[in-house]
Design a protein around this motif. Structure first.
Motif, mmCIF file in Angstrom:
data_model
loop_
_atom_site.group_PDB
_atom_site.id
_atom_site.type_symbol
_atom_site.label_atom_id
_atom_site.label_comp_id
_atom_site.label_asym_id
_atom_site.label_seq_id
_atom_site.Cartn_x
_atom_site.Cartn_y
_atom_site.Cartn_z
ATOM 1 N N PRO A 210 0.744 -1.326 -0.221
ATOM 2 C CA PRO A 210 0.462 0.167 -0.756
ATOM 3 C C PRO A 210 0.534 1.197 0.323
ATOM 4 O O PRO A 210 0.483 2.284 -1.090
ATOM 5 C CB PRO A 210 -0.601 -0.680 1.185
ATOM 6 N N TYR A 211 2.217 1.349 0.314
ATOM 7 C CA TYR A 211 3.101 2.405 0.467
ATOM 8 C C TYR A 211 3.738 3.005 -0.540
ATOM 9 O O TYR A 211 3.418 3.575 -0.892
ATOM 10 C CB TYR A 211 3.920 2.582 1.345
ATOM 11 N N ALA A 212 4.087 1.323 -1.793
ATOM 12 C CA ALA A 212 4.000 1.406 -3.343
ATOM 13 C C ALA A 212 3.265 2.386 -3.886
ATOM 14 O O ALA A 212 3.508 3.353 -4.358
ATOM 15 C CB ALA A 212 4.694 0.409 -3.187
ATOM 16 N N VAL A 231 18.442 3.425 4.069
ATOM 17 C CA VAL A 231 19.195 2.176 4.252
ATOM 18 C C VAL A 231 20.360 1.846 3.530
ATOM 19 O O VAL A 231 20.694 1.076 2.991
ATOM 20 C CB VAL A 231 18.231 1.163 2.746
ATOM 21 N N THR A 232 20.954 3.153 2.515
ATOM 22 C CA THR A 232 22.054 3.078 2.030
ATOM 23 C C THR A 232 23.344 3.944 2.460
ATOM 24 O O THR A 232 24.066 3.759 2.002
ATOM 25 C CB THR A 232 22.200 3.330 0.137
ATOM 26 N N ALA A 233 22.574 4.986 2.876
ATOM 27 C CA ALA A 233 24.302 5.872 3.550
ATOM 28 C C ALA A 233 24.544 6.258 2.253
ATOM 29 O O ALA A 233 25.160 6.859 1.717
ATOM 30 C CB ALA A 233 25.034 5.279 4.466
ATOM 31 N N ALA A 243 11.601 5.953 -4.391
ATOM 32 C CA ALA A 243 11.258 5.570 -3.831
ATOM 33 C C ALA A 243 11.137 4.080 -3.614
ATOM 34 O O ALA A 243 10.577 3.553 -2.344
ATOM 35 C CB ALA A 243 9.726 5.593 -5.015
ATOM 36 N N ALA A 244 11.971 3.202 -4.187
ATOM 37 C CA ALA A 244 12.750 2.249 -3.774
ATOM 38 C C ALA A 244 13.438 2.148 -2.064
ATOM 39 O O ALA A 244 13.223 1.557 -1.140
ATOM 40 C CB ALA A 244 13.842 2.452 -4.779
ATOM 41 N N LEU A 250 11.163 1.100 5.171
ATOM 42 C CA LEU A 250 9.735 -0.015 5.899
ATOM 43 C C LEU A 250 10.611 -1.392 7.305
ATOM 44 O O LEU A 250 9.652 -1.514 7.733
ATOM 45 C CB LEU A 250 9.050 0.124 5.352
ATOM 46 N N THR A 251 10.982 -2.284 5.625
ATOM 47 C CA THR A 251 11.741 -3.470 6.908
ATOM 48 C C THR A 251 12.869 -3.544 6.458
ATOM 49 O O THR A 251 13.222 -4.843 7.003
ATOM 50 C CB THR A 251 11.117 -4.390 5.162
ATOM 51 N N GLU A 252 13.992 -2.373 6.195
ATOM 52 C CA GLU A 252 15.082 -2.595 6.384
ATOM 53 C C GLU A 252 15.987 -1.799 7.367
ATOM 54 O O GLU A 252 15.365 -1.002 7.677
ATOM 55 C CB GLU A 252 16.238 -2.462 4.805
#
Length: 314
Positions: A210-212, A231-233, A243-244, A250-252
């Motif tokens: 849903p967030y996507a 998530v990548t710094a 967006a990715a 959310l999960t990482e």
């Protein structure tokens, strides 16, 4: 301008009943709060007004209110300061503060950022229906290499890396409390945080779709400055990448320690945390004391913060 500077956008935990007082005391800040229509935004969640939420400690830290409140405060602070400041060289957002960061960097309007925080909180709360009683816990005194593998054997995940030996762990409250006893006995410091969802862990997987869809419906703009994804710094360069990485967070795991290191790599000499709270500025001073860093929450007025920034930048 002799120093490059960055804006830091905090996540949950620092909200308090007076979190908008600094803005309300500033004529421009008061106008901005009025224009943002925060009562209407909270109306997307319930009929409660912002004043009633701020004075109710249970609601103030409830995920569905906390995320929009944090983002509202951040974007309003930036809109108040922005006309008096140069474009920042870098923007970083911690957890939900990354939504604020996208507004500061010019990718989204303030209203879009607040709406996105409302929706993100809703999707994350929906995950509680599948796995109730979630939470986050600060863990200090365990090396990062050990924490990832060790905690996962207990059904707990590293949600945020905050330093070389400190993390935020996420999971169900039963698992967190069980492992807390073992860690405390081993001399590792732990603190349960006032957050009701296991952000940045696989327990948020149901929120991704849903967030996507929501992110895909938004109107994106050309950014005015560089933004570092948690998530990548690494810097985000285009909408698809933005967006990715927002979906991934959310999960990482959020690599906040590496994000702070990126400030040094980018030659940042001055940083301002938008508040509420001052956790990010405190962490940055501890890790990189050569960077002059304060939080807006440290000042009595917005003009005081601007004077400090002017002395540091020029």
């Amino acid at each position: 301008m002799s120093h490059r500077f960055a804006i830091l956008c905090p996540g949950q935990g620092g909200q308090h009943p007076g979190m908008f007082d600094l803005l309300r005391a500033d004529p421009r800040g008061s106008e901005i709060l009025q224009a943002l229509g925060m009562d209407q935004q909270l109306g997307l969640i319930s009929q409660n007004s912002i004043s009633s939420v701020l004075t109710n400690s249970e609601q103030l830290f409830a995920n569905r209110y906390a995320q929009p409140l944090i983002v509202s405060a951040g974007v309003a602070c930036w809109e108040c300061l922005r006309p008096s400041l140069p474009v920042p060289d870098l923007v970083l957002g911690y957890s939900v503060g990354e939504i604020t960061a996208y507004s500061v960097a010019g990718w989204w309007s303030p209203a879009t950022a607040i709406e996105t925080a409302v929706q993100r909180a809703r999707y994350m709360d929906d995950c509680l229906a599948q796995q109730p009683a979630q939470g986050l816990m600060a863990v200090t005194g365990m090396p990062l290499e050990q924490s990832h593998a060790w905690l996962q054997t207990y059904g707990i995940y590293v949600a945020i890396e905050t330093d070389d030996d400190s993390i935020i762990a996420g999971g169900t409250m039963g698992n967190l409390r069980a492992v807390q006893n073992e860690l405390d006995a081993a001399g590792v410091r732990t603190t349960l945080l006032p957050v009701s969802v296991a952000s940045h862990t696989p327990l948020m997987l149901a929120a991704v779709a849903p967030y996507a869809k929501w992110l895909g419906s938004l109107s994106w703009q050309a950014p005015s400055c560089r933004l570092i994804a948690g998530v990548t710094a690494q810097a985000v360069h285009h909408q698809q990448e933005a967006a990715a990485t927002m979906l991934r967070q959310l999960t990482e795991t959020i690599h906040w320690a590496s994000c702070m290191d990126s400030l040094v790599e980018q030659g940042i000499g001055v940083a301002l945390e938008l508040g509420p709270g001052s956790a990010l500025s405190r962490m940055l001073r501890q890790r990189h004391p050569d960077i002059a860093c304060r939080s807006l929450a440290d000042f009595r007025t917005t003009s005081g913060a601007l004077r400090w920034l002017e002395r540091q930048l020029y």
